[in-house]
Design an enzyme around this catalytic site. Structure first.
Site, mmCIF file in Angstrom:
data_model
loop_
_atom_site.group_PDB
_atom_site.id
_atom_site.type_symbol
_atom_site.label_atom_id
_atom_site.label_comp_id
_atom_site.label_asym_id
_atom_site.label_seq_id
_atom_site.Cartn_x
_atom_site.Cartn_y
_atom_site.Cartn_z
ATOM 1 N N SER A 286 37.949 39.873 35.815
ATOM 2 C CA SER A 286 36.827 39.537 34.912
ATOM 3 C C SER A 286 36.123 40.570 34.392
ATOM 4 O O SER A 286 35.496 40.731 33.381
ATOM 5 C CB SER A 286 35.948 38.360 35.801
ATOM 6 O OG SER A 286 35.343 38.600 36.588
ATOM 7 N N ASP B 33 36.971 37.217 43.976
ATOM 8 C CA ASP B 33 35.616 37.775 43.728
ATOM 9 C C ASP B 33 35.592 39.011 43.589
ATOM 10 O O ASP B 33 36.657 39.802 43.084
ATOM 11 C CB ASP B 33 34.804 37.329 44.912
ATOM 12 C CG ASP B 33 33.259 37.007 44.440
ATOM 13 O OD1 ASP B 33 32.866 37.644 43.587
ATOM 14 O OD2 ASP B 33 32.931 35.737 44.972
ATOM 15 N N GLY C 140 40.520 39.654 40.345
ATOM 16 C CA GLY C 140 39.077 39.773 41.070
ATOM 17 C C GLY C 140 38.052 40.033 40.046
ATOM 18 O O GLY C 140 38.131 39.750 38.703
ATOM 19 N N HIS C 141 36.757 40.451 40.465
ATOM 20 C CA HIS C 141 35.483 40.563 39.681
ATOM 21 C C HIS C 141 35.111 41.845 39.547
ATOM 22 O O HIS C 141 34.041 42.174 39.282
ATOM 23 C CB HIS C 141 34.250 39.703 40.172
ATOM 24 C CG HIS C 141 34.762 38.143 40.051
ATOM 25 N ND1 HIS C 141 33.607 37.263 40.751
ATOM 26 C CD2 HIS C 141 35.939 37.574 39.666
ATOM 27 C CE1 HIS C 141 34.396 36.204 40.480
ATOM 28 N NE2 HIS C 141 35.647 36.234 39.896
ATOM 29 N N GLY C 142 36.069 42.778 39.828
ATOM 30 C CA GLY C 142 35.790 44.302 39.755
ATOM 31 C C GLY C 142 35.014 45.053 40.979
ATOM 32 O O GLY C 142 35.006 44.497 41.901
#
Length: 368
Positions: free
Chosen positions: A275, A222, A244-246
């Protein structure tokens, strides 16, 4: 006269000795958890031994250290609460093992520190959330009765403190959570979980101020760092993120009690295979009017990032979402300077900006 002076000096010396002897000792006292009965065998529950060691260290009228030596120390849910009498450190050189069954923790946070000033957590050890068994239970998007999985380590009302050197591995939910924290440093920490592990945010921050994150690697399923409501003056530098999602601000705007986020610096940071890179997400039909302001992103490298820059004011994690009004979350004074790299998605735009009404977002400056 000489005899009077001599007597006066002797009196001053005696008073000084009394003052020194009655003041808190500056000598460091070590509270080894093994001396309280802790066993590093990977199976015995050491919650009581750890709690007793902490209580004595916290009550010590001088510098104190709780020490976890080499070994695998199984630990049920535990809270280390203050206030403490002096500076306290918690040194982990062994491995802390969470229960594999989330129900055995019986708390929202597996290891929690609360109401403490001048705390240092350090060491070469690992906090192992053993989350693999729990990850399939994280299906709240389809199950209204999904369990609330435990965060690995939390800090509530902890000020003037730091965490450095340790590794957080395979959390059930988030790894490190900060709530109402002021003047806290996170340095040289390694946070890791598989890229497909759900909701394993690396660092989550809410209602906190003056947080410094540096020289840290975060790879999760995440957000590497999630910046939520009510934060001010966050400084993030020399961080590597991926998978992860930054580094995300939000999501924000869903709840009525949310507060502004002001003052964010992210610099000298690398995103690899994430992402998203730079991400701001707010709900379209927001329930509150708040502002996100004075953000600076500088010297950022993207390596095969799907959406390097993503500013989304129509955030909808589980579509379809009801659209009943405008976004009242204003984004102001955002500077992006010297951002470069590659995107893994050749068809997606390098910069993705979506908002319900353009006027709610202003003064975004780009320099590449």
């Amino acid at each position: 006269m000489a005899s009077i002076n001599t007597a006066f000096k002797a009196l001053c010396l005696s008073l000084l000795l009394v003052a020194v002897s009655s003041s808190p000792t500056t000598e460091l006292k070590i509270f080894d958890v093994q001396s309280y009965g802790a066993k590093g065998d990977g199976t015995s529950d050491n919650a009581k031994a750890f709690t007793n060691a902490w209580k004595d260290a916290c009550a010590w009228k001088g510098r104190s250290k709780v020490y976890v030596p080499k070994g695998a120390f199984y630990l049920g849910g535990v809270t280390f609460a203050g206030p403490c009498n002096c500076q306290t450190s918690f040194v982990i050189d062994g491995v802390l093992l969470a229960p594999t069954n989330n129900d055995d923790i019986k708390k929202e946070t597996w290891v929690n520190f609360s109401y403490i000033n001048y705390l240092t957590i350090s060491g070469s050890g690992t906090i192992d959330g053993q989350g693999k068994e729990s990850w399939p239970l994280n299906n709240c998007n389809t199950n209204d009765h999904c369990p609330r999985l435990a965060v690995s380590m939390g800090f509530d009302f902890v000020n003037n403190s730091r965490i450095e050197g340790i590794t957080s591995l395979n959390s059930k939910a988030g790894h490190l959570n900060f709530f109402f924290v002021d003047n806290f440093t996170i340095a040289g920490v390694n946070i890791t979980a598989p890229g497909d592990s759900p909701n394993t945010d690396g660092i989550k921050i809410g209602f906190s101020s003056n947080i410094n994150i540096s020289n840290t690697h975060i790879g999760t399923g995440d957000d590497c760092i999630a910046i939520l409501s009510g934060n001010t003056n966050l400084f993030i530098y020399n961080v590597t993120c991926g998978p992860g999602h930054g580094i995300s601000v939000g999501s924000l705007g869903k709840n009525k009690d949310e507060k502004n986020v002001e003052g964010l610096m992210v610099k000298d940071t690398v995103f690899t295979g994430t992402s998203d890179g730079i991400r701001i997400k707010t709900w379209e039909s927001s329930a509150t009017e708040i502002a996100l302001s004075n953000f600076v992103y500088e010297n950022i490298q993207m390596i095969d990032v799907q959406s390097p820059i993503n500013i989304d004011q129509q955030y909808c994690p589980y579509p379809p979402c009801k659209k009943t009004g405008d976004s009242h979350v204003q984004i102001q004074n955002v500077t992006l300077n010297n951002i470069w790299g590659t995107s893994m998605n050749k068809e997606a735009p390098w910069i993705r900006i979506e908002w319900f009404k353009p006027k709610v977002t202003d003064k975004i400056r780009f320099s590449f």
